[in-house]
Structures are given as structure tokens and as C-alpha cells.
Motif scaffolding. Sequence first.
Motif, PDB file in Angstrom:
ATOM      1  N   ASP A 245       0.861  -1.184   0.000  1.00 55.97           N
ATOM      2  CA  ASP A 245       0.000   0.000   0.000  1.00 55.97           C
ATOM      3  C   ASP A 245       0.898   1.235   0.000  1.00 55.97           C
ATOM      4  OD1 ASP A 245      -1.656   2.254   1.424  1.00 55.97           O
ATOM      5  OD2 ASP A 245      -3.121   0.766   0.772  1.00 55.97           O
TER       6      ASP A 245
ATOM      7  N   SER B 201      -0.799  -3.818   5.812  1.00 59.98           N
ATOM      8  CA  SER B 201       0.030  -3.090   4.846  1.00 59.98           C
ATOM      9  C   SER B 201       1.490  -3.530   4.913  1.00 59.98           C
ATOM     10  CB  SER B 201      -0.050  -1.582   5.120  1.00 59.98           C
ATOM     11  OG  SER B 201       0.918  -0.882   4.334  1.00 59.98           O
TER      12      SER B 201
ATOM     13  N   ILE C  43      -5.279  -2.298   6.539  1.00 55.27           N
ATOM     14  CA  ILE C  43      -5.801  -1.471   5.452  1.00 55.27           C
ATOM     15  C   ILE C  43      -7.168  -1.951   4.962  1.00 55.27           C
ATOM     16  CG2 ILE C  43      -3.567  -0.632   4.641  1.00 55.27           C
ATOM     17  CD1 ILE C  43      -3.520  -2.851   2.582  1.00 55.27           C
TER      18      ILE C  43
ATOM     19  N   ALA D 103      -0.502   3.628   3.444  1.00 54.34           N
ATOM     20  CA  ALA D 103      -0.604   3.148   4.829  1.00 54.34           C
ATOM     21  C   ALA D 103       0.763   2.778   5.386  1.00 54.34           C
ATOM     22  CB  ALA D 103      -1.537   1.946   4.907  1.00 54.34           C
TER      23      ALA D 103
END
Length: 661
Positions: free
Chosen positions: A468, A499, A477, A471
Motif C-alpha cells: 500500500d 500493509s 488497510i 498506509a
Amino acid sequence: MEGQRLGGRYQIESRVGGGGMAIVYKAKDLILNRPVAVKVLRSQFGTDEDFVNRFRREAQAVASLSHPNVVGVYDVGQEGDTHYMVMEYIEGYTLKEVIIQRGALPVEEAVRIAEQICDALDHAHQNQIIHRDIKPHNIMIGKNGRVKVTDFGIARAVTSATITHTNAMLGSVHYFSPEQARGGITGEKSDIYSLGIVLYEMVTGELPFSGDSPISVALKHLQEPLPEPRQVNPAIPQSVENVILKALVKDPFLRYASASEMLEDLETCLFPERLNEEKLTFPVDEEMTRVVPIITPDMLEGHTNGKTGGAGRSRYEQRTEEEGAKPAKKQWWVKALLWVGGIGLFFVLAFFGFNLLLNLFPSVPEARVPHVVGIDVSLAEKKIQENKLVARIVEEADDTIEKGIVIRQDPAPPMGLKENSVVTLYVSKGQQEINMPNLVTLPRATAEEALKSNGFQLENVNFVEEADDKAEVGTVIKQSPAANEKVFPTKTNVTVTISKGKAFVKMPDVRNISVEAAQVELYKLGLGVGKITKVPTYTTDKPGIVLSTHPYDPGMDVQKDVAVPLEVSNGQYPQDAKLANVPVYVEVVPGEPLEVKIEVTDARGEAKVFQTDTITENKEYDVPIVLAPQKDSVVKVFVKRSTDQGFNEYQTIPVSYNSLP
């Protein structure tokens, strides 16, 4: 007892504490593979049959309590002359140890602890169980901050005779209610008084009443006014002092009516609008302050040498000292006759009164309480009715027991009750739906705790990792089911996506292409272009050709959004480079075409093809070379006739750096 096994399943490991009546050991339950606390009665109480029987009955009753602030009782048993109780093991400290280490606690912390103790007492009182020995020694503070009340079973089993064990009772008597000190009937309000003493000690760091012996302390509970908490610690808000004053008023009828009423007061006493409320006052009952507790002659004889020696003499002796005794006007035999006549009349009236009550209220036969745990509620009710008892149904949510099955009963067999008495059956409502907690943005460890606290089992939770770009690494997430969706904790499959941080891509090879073309390739993969440095190079005389992407070499895993630095050619060779043209002459047999390939190895690289050509007549080529101090040049010529399967080496021309001017 370390190393000994009790009941065939509890392996004693180490001693963790002890009091006047019992010693506590940490042990391991070999069947359920969990740590437990085993409380073993001291030998002087283990031989008291009445004490042991009361201890067992109360332990069975306390085992029915289910509250987060009550230490659970798992088992009670006997191994030879050893009587023991198996309880929940708490990692932490007693409240007494905390007060000794820290002194007076912050008011907010003390109120929070008192609320949890009060909540536990309210639950116990609703189940007709009185603790009778609330004191900081019996309050555990777990490492997670959870407050646990323990020793319910021991408290109920204590008889009035135990007050003669001075060392054992000196700790408890500081927390006795006046009615306990007097030897009267104790109830819920005695627990409230003891909790008031505990709260007093938490906010001031000291006890309100102390003395050299249990009797002197007990007399102070009965006769002396309470030292006001704010005089000891002026930082205590008036609202908190009011809670203490109401809990510690000597007249039980003026105290809180119940633990739940005290809990409501504790929950609001730190509200800003209450902090400076008016001080509570109570009417003074002069007669109550002169009441003397029921004390045995042996206690009084042993107490006359203490600080409160005057209390050991009879009230008649004290009065004659203060007012002067006057000679009796009547003869002694007249008084004796009156006493004998009065006592005789009392017994006659008592005899007739007792017979009258027996006729008015005939005795009710007892019924045996059947065991109904683990069976369907309809069958359980039928069994209760067959035994001439009345079933009261209380439904509870339970994650593991099927709906309609009895979880526990109160009281439990083999207890006997009067016919038509009530037996409470706690029946499973099955697992209850809850709202799925919101885990997004939580760190993984916090998300796991949130799931466990809501009844989820982590072995049924699937944790997956996903890149991600926004994040933080290790945070949640995504989740399935979504937040606030209705779920069954032990039945619903949960997927939590964690994440991994920004995604990684393979570094492309953008060497030997233009800066513009390299930028396009990098942008396609989510990479940026960093600093562009122009340098001379032996490899090319064309400006803007990418030479290097160091430190991000081709094929390396690179995090997205990284700015890749580019080193490009400035269109010039280094100053020490030498340039030359090497003549190459190729002869052809008339009428036979010839394919020609010329390769150059020099400072620009290895075996680069300079030219390929097909000729039908002799031809001369000028081959440009670039030499460096550490790199000479070799020009190779390959030819292929129509009858050849491949190219054959035709000529090799070496050129050294030092051979050129």
C-alpha cells in the motif's frame, strides 16, 4: 509443597503468597494445561470440621459467580489432611502491595479501582453472597490493570473464634464494620463499610483506625469518630470524601442501601459539577458511640495491659470510679430472688411462645437439589419440579454452549433446600450477534487484541499482507467482514489485510538510451527521476545517453515513488582518450560475392559490430576506434562466401594505446 500434585491434576510449582488462614501457590492444571492458583488451608483450620464444611459450601456457591472483577473458583478438594481451593491465577500485585510501594494513589485511579471492587460486590450480593473480608490484601491488580476480588470462600468460612488468632486477624480488623466488631449479623452493608476503608486508605495512604491489638482497633471502629480524609490529604475532592463518609457512617441504616447505589455515586463523583459539592453530615447517635462489642473474657483479660485498658473493666466498675458507688439499699437475697423470678418467668413465656410458633408455622420438609447442568431447559425444569422446587430461568449469551442448554445452576447439588425454594438456572441463549469492530488503521497487535476481546479466536482469523502506497507498514488497510456488520465471533471467518508499505518493482535497464526515453520507462513503473549528472565517457560521443542508474542497478527491487538518479554522457570523451582510424582491406575472388562483418573491441565496449556489408569487388574500410590508458583495441574482420555455412575470421588487427601518438 513445591513439586507435590493435588487431586491428581494440580502440580504445585511455587509459593506466591499467604495469610493467616491459608497459603497460596502457583500451580499448573495438567488436564487443561493452564496456570492456576491453589489456596491451601493452614493445618490449624484443616482440623476444624465446622470450618472446613463451611469453607467447602461457600466455595461451591462462589464458583457460581461469573464476573470480570471476581477471581474465579474452579475447584475445591481434599488430599489427605490438606484442604485446598483452586482459583484463577492472576499475574500482578495485591492492592496492599501497590499502596505500600506508592503510598496514596491519585484520586482518579483510586476511584477507578473502587468502582471495579464495588461492581464485583454488587454481583456477589445479587447472588446472596457476602464477602465479609474486603481489604487490600484480597484485591488483585493484574498487569493489564484489571481489578480482581478474591477470597470469597475464605471470608464466609471465618467464624467468630478466629478473632483469637491475633496475628491472623490484625490485618482484617482494620477493615471491620462496627457490626462485625460488635459480633452482630453482617450483611451487604458490612462489605460497603470495608470498601469505604479501602478507598480511604487508597486516597490517603493510611488507615483511619489503628492500634496495638485487634480489640483496640475494633473498639475504635465502634466508638471513635472517623478522621476526615481531607484533613489527611487536602487534594481529595469533597465529592470523593462524601462517598467515603457515607460508606463509613457507623449506623448501617445511614450507609449506602446497596453496592449498586455506591457504584452509581462513584461513577459520578469526579464529574466537574460535583467536585465542590457540600460536605455530607449525619446525625450523631450518642448511644451508638457508647455501645461495647461482644468480647470474650479471655480477650478482655489479655487486653487490660494494652493502651485501651479501661475498656477491659465492666461498665459498673467504670461508673463507680467516675461517680462514686453508693451502698445498695436492698439486701442481697432480695435482689437474688428478683433475678431468679424474672429469669424463670422469661423461660416460661419463651416455652409457650415457641410452641405457639410451631403450631402457626409448621416445619417445611427439605428437598434435594438435582444436577441439571448440560441438559435442555425444559427437561431441567421438569427435574426441578419433580423434586418439589421452583425453577427460575435466567438467559445468558454463550459462545460455546447450544441455545436452550443449562450452563450452570444456583445452588448446585448436593445442597438441600426447603420445598418450594427457588433454584436459578442460567440457560444459554447461544452465541449473540455483535457489530464487527473497526480494525482499519490499527496496528496488527492492537487489531488482534480487539478481536480477542470481542470473542474471536485468532486461529480463525486470516492475516494477509498487501502493498500500500499510503498506509504505514504493519497497519490494517482492509477487513472482511466490514466494520459494524453483524457477525458471530466464533463462527464468522475474518480476513484482515496488513500493509507491507509501498509496493516494489524491478528496476528496468535504461542504460544506453536517451534521458527522455529512460524517463518514460521509469514513469511507467511508478518511479521518478532524480538528479541528472552529465559526465564524459569513453562509450559514446553522443550527448544525453544514460550511462548509469547507480545505486539502483537493473533487476533490483525498488520501492515505488523512488527518485532514480541518472548519469548521462555530455557528448565528449575523457581527455586521456585516443582516437584513430584503422584501415581494413578485403579482397574478393572475381565473380564470387562476399559477406563482410567488422567487429570492434575498444574503450567503448566489447565486440561491437562496426559494419556488415556484401561486396563483389575489393574494398577498403576506415574503422574508427577509441582507446583508453587501460583499454587497447582489436579490430576483427569476418567473411562468408556463398559456399560457407557461417562467417570465418578473415583478419585481426590489434592496436595498443601506447602505439598511438
